[in-house]
Design a protein around this motif. Structure first.
Motif, mmCIF file in Angstrom:
data_model
loop_
_atom_site.group_PDB
_atom_site.id
_atom_site.type_symbol
_atom_site.label_atom_id
_atom_site.label_comp_id
_atom_site.label_asym_id
_atom_site.label_seq_id
_atom_site.Cartn_x
_atom_site.Cartn_y
_atom_site.Cartn_z
ATOM 1 N N ARG A 13 1.171 -1.154 0.208
ATOM 2 C CA ARG A 13 -0.278 -0.093 0.147
ATOM 3 C C ARG A 13 0.308 1.017 0.231
ATOM 4 N NH1 ARG A 13 -4.678 -1.806 4.627
ATOM 5 N NH2 ARG A 13 -5.361 -3.372 3.078
ATOM 6 N N ALA A 14 2.172 1.089 0.781
ATOM 7 C CA ALA A 14 2.890 2.522 0.983
ATOM 8 C C ALA A 14 3.403 3.233 -0.327
ATOM 9 C CB ALA A 14 3.349 2.440 2.148
ATOM 10 N N ALA A 15 4.033 1.644 -0.799
ATOM 11 C CA ALA A 15 4.481 2.005 -2.670
ATOM 12 C C ALA A 15 3.529 1.952 -3.208
ATOM 13 C CB ALA A 15 4.872 0.021 -3.083
ATOM 14 N N ARG A 16 2.610 1.685 -3.497
ATOM 15 C CA ARG A 16 1.097 2.189 -4.187
ATOM 16 C C ARG A 16 0.790 3.521 -4.745
ATOM 17 N NH1 ARG A 16 -4.236 -0.962 -4.363
ATOM 18 N NH2 ARG A 16 -4.275 -0.074 -2.213
ATOM 19 N N ALA A 17 0.930 4.244 -2.947
ATOM 20 C CA ALA A 17 0.876 5.765 -3.475
ATOM 21 C C ALA A 17 1.967 5.878 -2.604
ATOM 22 C CB ALA A 17 -0.035 5.345 -1.544
ATOM 23 N N HIS A 18 3.177 5.710 -2.740
ATOM 24 C CA HIS A 18 4.376 6.269 -3.386
ATOM 25 C C HIS A 18 4.682 7.512 -1.693
ATOM 26 C CE1 HIS A 18 4.376 6.515 -7.544
ATOM 27 N NE2 HIS A 18 3.347 6.825 -7.414
ATOM 28 N N HIS A 19 4.789 6.163 -0.619
ATOM 29 C CA HIS A 19 4.908 6.610 0.385
ATOM 30 C C HIS A 19 6.310 5.173 0.754
ATOM 31 C CE1 HIS A 19 -0.063 8.584 1.483
ATOM 32 N NE2 HIS A 19 1.603 9.183 0.692
ATOM 33 N N LEU A 20 6.879 5.174 0.399
ATOM 34 C CA LEU A 20 7.589 4.394 0.575
ATOM 35 C C LEU A 20 9.088 4.721 1.138
ATOM 36 C CD1 LEU A 20 8.223 0.700 1.772
ATOM 37 C CD2 LEU A 20 8.191 0.694 -0.948
ATOM 38 N N SER A 21 8.866 5.779 1.539
ATOM 39 C CA SER A 21 10.685 5.912 2.089
ATOM 40 C C SER A 21 11.310 5.327 2.618
ATOM 41 C CB SER A 21 9.858 7.185 3.405
ATOM 42 O OG SER A 21 9.350 7.598 4.592
ATOM 43 N N ARG A 22 12.423 5.778 2.962
ATOM 44 C CA ARG A 22 13.594 5.195 3.621
ATOM 45 C C ARG A 22 13.285 4.284 4.093
ATOM 46 N NH1 ARG A 22 18.506 8.897 2.579
ATOM 47 N NH2 ARG A 22 16.652 10.223 3.604
ATOM 48 N N ASN A 23 12.901 4.778 5.402
ATOM 49 C CA ASN A 23 12.657 4.343 6.231
ATOM 50 C C ASN A 23 11.507 3.461 7.089
ATOM 51 O OD1 ASN A 23 10.412 6.575 6.078
ATOM 52 N ND2 ASN A 23 10.831 6.752 8.405
ATOM 53 N N VAL A 24 10.708 4.095 6.120
ATOM 54 C CA VAL A 24 9.867 2.409 5.685
ATOM 55 C C VAL A 24 9.771 1.223 5.328
ATOM 56 C CG1 VAL A 24 7.265 2.498 5.030
ATOM 57 C CG2 VAL A 24 7.596 4.357 5.566
ATOM 58 N N ARG A 25 10.756 1.534 4.150
ATOM 59 C CA ARG A 25 11.044 0.164 3.377
ATOM 60 C C ARG A 25 12.628 -0.054 4.004
ATOM 61 N NH1 ARG A 25 13.988 2.981 -0.247
ATOM 62 N NH2 ARG A 25 11.631 3.252 -1.812
ATOM 63 N N ALA A 26 14.135 0.409 5.117
ATOM 64 C CA ALA A 26 13.995 -0.251 5.619
ATOM 65 C C ALA A 26 13.523 -0.874 6.613
ATOM 66 C CB ALA A 26 15.069 1.112 6.383
ATOM 67 N N LEU A 27 12.458 -0.494 7.640
ATOM 68 C CA LEU A 27 12.283 -1.330 8.640
ATOM 69 C C LEU A 27 10.873 -2.800 7.795
ATOM 70 C CD1 LEU A 27 10.625 1.845 10.699
ATOM 71 C CD2 LEU A 27 12.190 -0.082 11.402
ATOM 72 N N CYS A 28 9.832 -2.459 6.420
ATOM 73 C CA CYS A 28 9.814 -3.815 6.123
ATOM 74 C C CYS A 28 10.972 -4.415 5.785
ATOM 75 C CB CYS A 28 9.277 -3.073 4.669
ATOM 76 S SG CYS A 28 7.452 -1.793 4.842
ATOM 77 N N PHE A 29 12.043 -4.695 5.088
ATOM 78 C CA PHE A 29 12.726 -5.501 5.199
ATOM 79 C C PHE A 29 13.532 -6.250 6.076
ATOM 80 C CE2 PHE A 29 12.846 -3.792 0.377
ATOM 81 C CZ PHE A 29 12.738 -4.552 -0.340
ATOM 82 N N MET A 30 13.442 -5.123 7.051
ATOM 83 C CA MET A 30 14.039 -6.138 8.827
ATOM 84 C C MET A 30 13.038 -7.087 8.951
ATOM 85 S SD MET A 30 13.994 -5.146 11.766
ATOM 86 C CE MET A 30 13.140 -3.374 11.934
ATOM 87 N N LEU A 31 11.901 -6.312 8.995
ATOM 88 C CA LEU A 31 10.436 -7.027 9.552
ATOM 89 C C LEU A 31 10.462 -8.223 8.774
ATOM 90 C CD1 LEU A 31 7.862 -4.623 10.684
ATOM 91 C CD2 LEU A 31 9.737 -5.739 11.869
ATOM 92 N N TYR A 32 10.403 -8.663 7.787
ATOM 93 C CA TYR A 32 10.711 -9.825 6.793
ATOM 94 C C TYR A 32 11.705 -10.658 7.308
ATOM 95 C CZ TYR A 32 7.760 -7.191 3.280
ATOM 96 O OH TYR A 32 6.731 -6.838 2.489
ATOM 97 N N GLY A 33 12.960 -10.204 7.621
ATOM 98 C CA GLY A 33 14.223 -10.985 7.213
ATOM 99 C C GLY A 33 14.302 -11.438 8.477
ATOM 100 N N THR A 34 13.850 -10.843 9.799
ATOM 101 C CA THR A 34 14.377 -11.242 11.470
ATOM 102 C C THR A 34 12.456 -12.045 11.398
ATOM 103 O OG1 THR A 34 12.746 -9.222 12.124
ATOM 104 C CG2 THR A 34 14.786 -9.240 12.233
ATOM 105 N N SER A 35 11.392 -12.092 10.886
ATOM 106 C CA SER A 35 10.643 -13.127 10.844
ATOM 107 C C SER A 35 10.723 -13.959 10.471
ATOM 108 C CB SER A 35 9.179 -12.976 10.137
ATOM 109 O OG SER A 35 8.390 -11.299 10.776
ATOM 110 N N ALA A 36 11.904 -13.973 9.241
ATOM 111 C CA ALA A 36 11.887 -15.266 8.080
ATOM 112 C C ALA A 36 13.018 -15.643 9.229
ATOM 113 C CB ALA A 36 12.419 -15.043 6.767
ATOM 114 N N LEU A 37 13.923 -15.019 9.897
ATOM 115 C CA LEU A 37 15.088 -15.750 11.136
ATOM 116 C C LEU A 37 13.812 -16.855 12.163
ATOM 117 C CD1 LEU A 37 17.380 -13.240 11.031
ATOM 118 C CD2 LEU A 37 17.954 -15.719 10.727
ATOM 119 N N VAL A 38 12.564 -16.046 12.430
ATOM 120 C CA VAL A 38 11.757 -16.518 13.416
ATOM 121 C C VAL A 38 11.107 -18.156 12.700
ATOM 122 C CG1 VAL A 38 9.970 -16.517 15.229
ATOM 123 C CG2 VAL A 38 11.464 -14.778 14.819
ATOM 124 N N LEU A 39 10.932 -18.207 11.576
ATOM 125 C CA LEU A 39 10.229 -19.114 11.031
ATOM 126 C C LEU A 39 11.493 -20.266 10.990
ATOM 127 C CD1 LEU A 39 7.891 -17.790 8.167
ATOM 128 C CD2 LEU A 39 7.166 -19.291 10.277
#
Length: 357
Positions: free
Chosen positions: A181-207
């Motif tokens: 949703r953020a990417a589609r609305a052009h709200h994917l700022s650097r801080n938001v993008r960094a947090l999203c990828f960090m959450l993907y990665g940490t979730s993958a480690l937990v899984l």
């Protein structure tokens, strides 16, 4: 068989003296760094669970050190088993709080009420933690003694692992929804993008860790001695390096990752501060206000009934930018900081128009 002989079979291998020391030091140092950053960014409300999970996990490896030197001591064996198994579910709760704060920062893209993230995920996490602790304690205390208690403990641990894996999958789907949703609305700022990828990665480690523990739990279901093991059971029960590769290492990477990309660097401490629809300005709004009665919010925490009808119960305050004052600096543009003084030495004034609650 006398109990003194049975306790010698607590480990199906000669436990390492060095490995638990290494992981106790690595995770302990990461915990200290995280405590420092929590004070530095004043971000305790969001990342308290990293501190608590790190404390439990570090204590687990310290107990493992003592247990490796006294492998027949059942009390030490129970303590290290419960603490090592109990740390990761607490770590995962930190992710849930971070997602809740990200939803407050991007309210227009929130999947549901940001505060419901804590209610839904953290309390599910508490259930996982309770099942894990109860199951681990039963398995460790009854090993070699009581088959029924050992089997029950194994079932509780298996249920907790499956539940945690399911929760993580749902969590990742919510992060992906926010990201899209953020990417589609052009709200994917650097801080938001960094947090999203960090959450993907940490979730993958937990899984990753959950899959290993689930395989171990199902492979050793009802097995009291190495002689009763099948091939898969022997693989995970008689080789200690498995726990360090599939349990300790992923969670060590997890905690280090959250230190390197501490959310206090990327999100405002003040949860009323949100990103405006222009994608750069940050404003101080009223926060997410649910106009329904309390019993309705509990009966339908996601506001599904009214959302389906196209009349959600919350106010879309982000569409009324002129009503809300601009914040000092912007995390989206890298001109704001939660710290009194940024790493570059430039002094920022803290936003304090609304207290964090």
């Amino acid at each position: 068989m006398a109990e003194s002989e049975q306790t010698l079979r607590l480990y199906a291998f000669e436990p390492s003296y060095i490995a638990p020391i290494v992981f106790a030091v690595v995770i302990g140092i990461s915990l200290i760094v995280h405590i420092f950053q929590n004070f530095y960014y004043r971000f305790w409300r969001t990342t308290f669970w990293m501190f608590w999970g790190g404390t439990v996990f570090t204590a687990g490896w310290i107990m493992r050190i003592f247990s490796s030197y006294d492998p027949s001591n059942k009390a030490l064996y129970i303590a290290q088993t419960c603490l090592v198994l109990g740390g990761p579910p607490i770590y995962a709760a930190a992710e849930y709080n971070i997602l809740g704060r990200l939803m407050s920062y991007l309210p227009m893209h929130a999947v549901f009420h940001p505060r419901r993230v804590i209610i839904v995920f953290v309390y599910l996490g508490a259930l996982v933690e309770s099942l894990t602790a109860a199951g681990a304690a039963k398995m460790a205390a009854s090993k070699g003694l009581d088959i029924s208690e050992y089997v029950l403990g194994g079932k509780l641990v298996s249920i907790s692992l499956v539940l945690q894996a399911a929760v993580e999958c749902v969590f990742v789907s919510f992060v992906a929804t926010m990201h899209y949703r953020a990417a589609r609305a052009h709200h994917l700022s650097r801080n938001v993008r960094a947090l999203c990828f960090m959450l993907y990665g940490t979730s993958a480690l937990v899984l990753f860790r959950c899959i290993f523990r689930a395989v171990e739990a199902f492979a050793t279901q009802g097995v009291l001695t190495p002689e009763q093991c099948g091939s898969l059971c022997r693989l995970v029960e008689t080789r200690e390096w498995y726990i360090y590769v599939f349990e300790a290492t992923p969670m060590a990477i997890y905690t280090i990752w959250l230190n390197v990309m501490h959310p206090g660097r990327y999100l405002p401490r003040n949860k009323f501060q949100y990103l405006d629809v222009d994608g750069t300005t940050e404003r101080l709004g009223p926060g997410w206000v649910d106009r329904r009665s309390q019993w309705q919010t509990w009966a339908d925490p996601f506001d599904l009934v009214k959302t389906i009808k196209g009349r959600p119960a919350h106010e879309k305050y982000w569409l009324q930018s002129e009503r809300w004052p601009a914040a000092e600096g912007s995390f989206a543009q890298g001109t704001a900081s939660n710290a009194t003084r940024s790493l570059s030495g430039k002094l920022y004034r803290r936003v304090s128009m609304k207290p964090e609650v």
